[in-house]
Each structure stands twice: as structure tokens, then as C-alpha cells.
Design an enzyme around this catalytic site. Structure first.
Site, short mmCIF file in Angstrom:
data_model
loop_
_atom_site.label_atom_id
_atom_site.label_comp_id
_atom_site.label_asym_id
_atom_site.label_seq_id
_atom_site.Cartn_x
_atom_site.Cartn_y
_atom_site.Cartn_z
N GLN A 1 50.25 -25.93 25.44
CA GLN A 1 49.04 -25.21 25.03
C GLN A 1 48.45 -24.39 26.18
OE1 GLN A 1 45.13 -27.19 24.25
NE2 GLN A 1 45.54 -26.58 22.13
N GLU B 1 39.50 10.87 53.59
CA GLU B 1 39.57 11.00 55.04
C GLU B 1 39.44 9.62 55.67
OE1 GLU B 1 37.41 15.40 55.09
OE2 GLU B 1 36.59 13.76 56.32
N GLY C 1 36.30 7.81 52.17
CA GLY C 1 37.16 7.48 51.06
C GLY C 1 36.36 7.46 49.77
N GLU D 1 41.31 6.76 43.73
CA GLU D 1 40.50 7.52 42.77
C GLU D 1 39.19 6.81 42.44
OE1 GLU D 1 42.49 9.54 39.53
OE2 GLU D 1 44.42 9.35 40.57
N GLY D 2 38.65 6.14 43.43
CA GLY D 2 37.38 5.42 43.27
C GLY D 2 37.62 3.94 43.09
N ALA E 1 44.24 16.40 48.31
CA ALA E 1 43.84 15.94 49.64
C ALA E 1 42.32 15.86 49.73
CB ALA E 1 44.39 16.86 50.72
N SER F 1 36.99 -0.15 42.54
CA SER F 1 36.28 -0.82 41.44
C SER F 1 34.78 -0.86 41.69
CB SER F 1 36.83 -2.23 41.26
OG SER F 1 38.17 -2.20 40.79
#
Length: 382
Positions: free
Chosen positions: A268, A119, A123, A353-354, A116, A356
Site C-alpha cells: 500500500q 550575470e 541572476g 528563468e526565475g 544572454a 522558485s
């Protein structure tokens, strides 16, 4: 760092994990309810020994597990990863009593853990946390909110990051172990694009004591970043697993689909798109493996490598899955199709988690702070 290749036993283990995911985990995942914790799936992950391996293996093994499970069952991959993310702070920084109370239940799949950190207004800028840990004699009371927390509100225990020193940003955050039954803690499920459980938490004077501190008071940011440095490459591995699944589905589809007097693969433009999908997937996997190996070897450039691996792999998976949908046509948009599922799953890892953009910021910061050797010049004109 040397050129990377998996050992034969690692390749065999990945194949075994894919088979387990398809044969034993996929049926349990299909019985689960989207957006809810699938406890039967967690119990099976524990029975197979995979949850325990989260805490007894290195970063590379974690990546291989996540990639292999994601290939055949993204729900199993995510259930495993969220247990690791939620409980790794306990494993790495918890007290003996904390570990004895919770880790056996987490590794057996009978207790659900959650991380946790985020928030409503904090973020990507994790140092801007506003959840307050207000001192009250020998303890604290937690007041505020957390949002976009995976496994909430159904988790049994939370690693909660709260502000213990106002105005100190990253130097004033403490990690607490908060069981879900603490008075004043409530939660709400959120309906999100991806099918795994995500929720918001409200802390209304939730009591915590020194026995609940994970690591050191005001040292929680180090706990959080250490966890993320381990798990960021493995988020990339999750993405690589989805990309490989999309690529293999596309190879099969374009090899058999008849169009314009031949097979799709004979065009192709199609063949070159598939080649690009394969190229990017392979490059992403190598960067993920290299970042995980750097973590296992204790290399100094782990934050940069972890950020690069997560960035490249998640952006690559988005491209590969999107291209796979395009080459499959309308059938890939049907509810229940593999690619429809992957299309919903692949978007979130570019944010959590972060995001880009944050990974690019980490990479740039690390590049400008790392010591560098000036290029040799002779003074001659080029």
C-alpha cells in the site's frame, strides 16, 4: 477560463513527437558530448520542422512540443527550447534585416542562438544588470560579463541585455543582437550538473550599433520579460515531460518487481506514493496548459499564470523524479539509468528563468496589484 482538455489531434501530435524523439533524436543525442552543443541534433530538429514551429505556433503548441520531446529525449527538448529562447526576441522585436539574417539559419539548425541575460551578480534580479553599453559616437561598446548562459560559448549569435542608462534599473536596459565573431567577445564553458551547454561570456569593448538594437533603446527589459512570460510555462512543460517519464518507469518497475512475497505495487505504501506522483503530475500539466492558453488568448493575468505554472510543474517534477528513484532503489543511481539522467536534469529548471522563490514573489505581487471584488457581507454574525 474553461476546463482544459487536449483535442484528439493534439494528443495524436504528442504521440508522434514522442515517437520521433525516441526513434530519430535519441540516437543523435546519445552520440553528443555532454556540455557541448549537439549540432547534428539541431540540424535534425530543423529538418523535422520543429525549430520553425517555435516561431509559427502559440504557447500551447510550444508546451506540447517541449513536454513530448522531454518524455523521450531531454537533450532534444533542451536544444529546441534554447534555440527558441535565444531567437524569440529577434522574432518578436527584431528588425527585418535582423530577422532575415538569422531566423532562417536558426530554424534550419545551422546557427545556434543564445539568450544572454544573467550575470555573476544579477541572476534573479534581472533589473540589476551591470554589463555596460558605453556610448561612443553613433555606437556603443559593451563591457562586462555574462554568466550561466545556455549554449555559450558555442552560440553563433547572442541576444545580449546591457545597461544603457546607469541607475535606471529596468528602465535603462537595452537588448542587442551580438554575433559571436564580434571583436572583444570571448567565452568559457562551465561544468554544470545538467548536461546541456552552459558558459560565461566576457565583453571587452565589444562594438554594437543602432542596427544591432532589438526593440528600442532602454526598452530591453520589456523584450526580456516578454520572452520569459512565453517560455516560463513551457519550462513547466519540460518538467511535466520528465515527470511523466519517471512516473511511467515507476509504474512498470513496481508492477514487475518482486518483493515480500508479491509485487511492489501490492504494498500500500508503494501504491499510494505512485498515486501521489500521478496526481501531482496531472495537476501540474493542467496548470501549464492553462497558462499557455492564457498567453495565446492575450489574457491580462499571464505573468501570474506563467509563474504559477513554472513553479508548480518544476517543484512537482523534482518530487516525482526523486520518489521514482526511491522506489527503484540503487539501480536508479547507476550511471546511464533513465532516472539517474532525469535526476540530474530535473534540478536546474527550479533555478533558471526565475528561481522558485522569484516565481512566488511574482505571484504575490500580481495578486496584490490585481483589482479584486470585495466579498459581500450581510452584517450578520457567522
Amino acid at each position: 477560463m474553461p476546463a482544459f482538455s487536449l483535442e484528439p489531434e493534439q494528443v495524436a501530435w504528442c504521440a508522434e513527437l514522442r515517437a520521433l524523439a525516441a526513434d530519430r533524436l535519441r540516437p543523435l543525442a546519445d552520440k553528443g558530448e555532454p556540455g557541448r552543443v549537439n549540432r547534428a541534433l539541431l540540424t535534425e530538429l530543423g529538418r523535422l520542422g520543429l525549430l520553425e514551429r517555435l516561431f509559427t505556433s502559440g504557447a500551447l503548441d510550444l508546451c506540447l512540443m517541449r513536454e513530448s520531446l522531454a518524455y523521450a529525449c531531454t537533450e532534444a527538448e533542451t536544444a529546441l527550447a534554447l534555440q527558441g529562447l535565444g531567437a524569440h526576441p529577434l522574432h518578436a522585436h527584431g528588425t527585418p534585416a535582423q530577422r532575415a539574417r538569422w531566423l532562417p539559419a536558426v530554424t534550419s539548425g545551422t546557427a545556434v542562438a543564445a539568450f544572454a541575460l544573467s550575470e555573476p551578480d544579477a541572476g534573479s534580479d534581472a533589473a540589476a544588470l551591470t554589463l555596460r553599453a558605453e556610448p561612443e559616437g553613433a555606437r556603443w561598446r559593451l563591457t562586462g560579463q555574462k554568466c550561466w548562459i545556455s549554449n555559450a560559448p558555442e552560440a553563433d549569435c547572442y541576444t545580449v541585455f546591457a545597461r544603457t542608462a546607469p541607475g535606471a534599473r529596468s528602465r535603462g536596459v537595452t537588448a542587442f543582437l551580438v554575433p559571436a565573431d564580434r571583436p572583444g567577445l570571448t567565452g568559457t564553458a562551465l561544468e554544470m550538473l545538467s548536461p546541456h551547454p552552459v558558459g560565461a561570456l566576457d565583453f571587452d569593448g565589444v562594438p554594437v550599433t543602432a542596427d544591432d538594437v532589438i526593440g528600442e533603446v532602454d526598452g530591453g527589459f520589456r523584450v526580456a520579460m516578454g520572452t520569459l512570460n512565453l517560455f516560463r510555462p513551457s519550462v513547466g512543460a519540460f518538467a511535466v515531460g520528465m515527470a511523466r517519464a519517471a512516473l511511467d518507469a515507476t509504474l512498470a518497475h513496481t508492477a514487475r518487481r518482486k518483493a515480500f512475497g508479491g509485487r511492489l505495487r501490492d504494498l500500500q505504501t508503494v501504491a499510494h506514493q505512485v498515486a501521489e506522483m500521478a496526481l501531482r503530475t496531472e495537476a501540474a500539466s493542467l496548470m501549464v496548459y492553462a497558462a499557455a492558453t492564457a498567453y495565446d488568448e492575450g489574457a491580462p493575468e499571464v505573468p501570474r499564470r506563467a509563474a504559477m505554472a513554472k513553479l508548480l510543474a518544476t517543484e512537482t517534477a523534482q518530487y516525482v523524479v526523486d520518489t521514482a528513484v526511491q522506489l527503484h532503489g540503487a539501480r536508479a543511481l547507476a550511471r546511464g539509468h533513465l532516472l539517474e539522467h532525469l535526476y540530474r536534469e530535473v534540478r536546474a529548471p527550479r533555478i533558471y528563468e526565475g528561481a522558485s522563490e522569484i516565481q512566488r514573489e511574482i505571484i504575490a505581487r500580481e495578486l496584490y496589484t490585481e483589482p479584486r471584488t470585495e466579498p459581500h457581507t450581510t452584517g450578520e454574525a457567522p
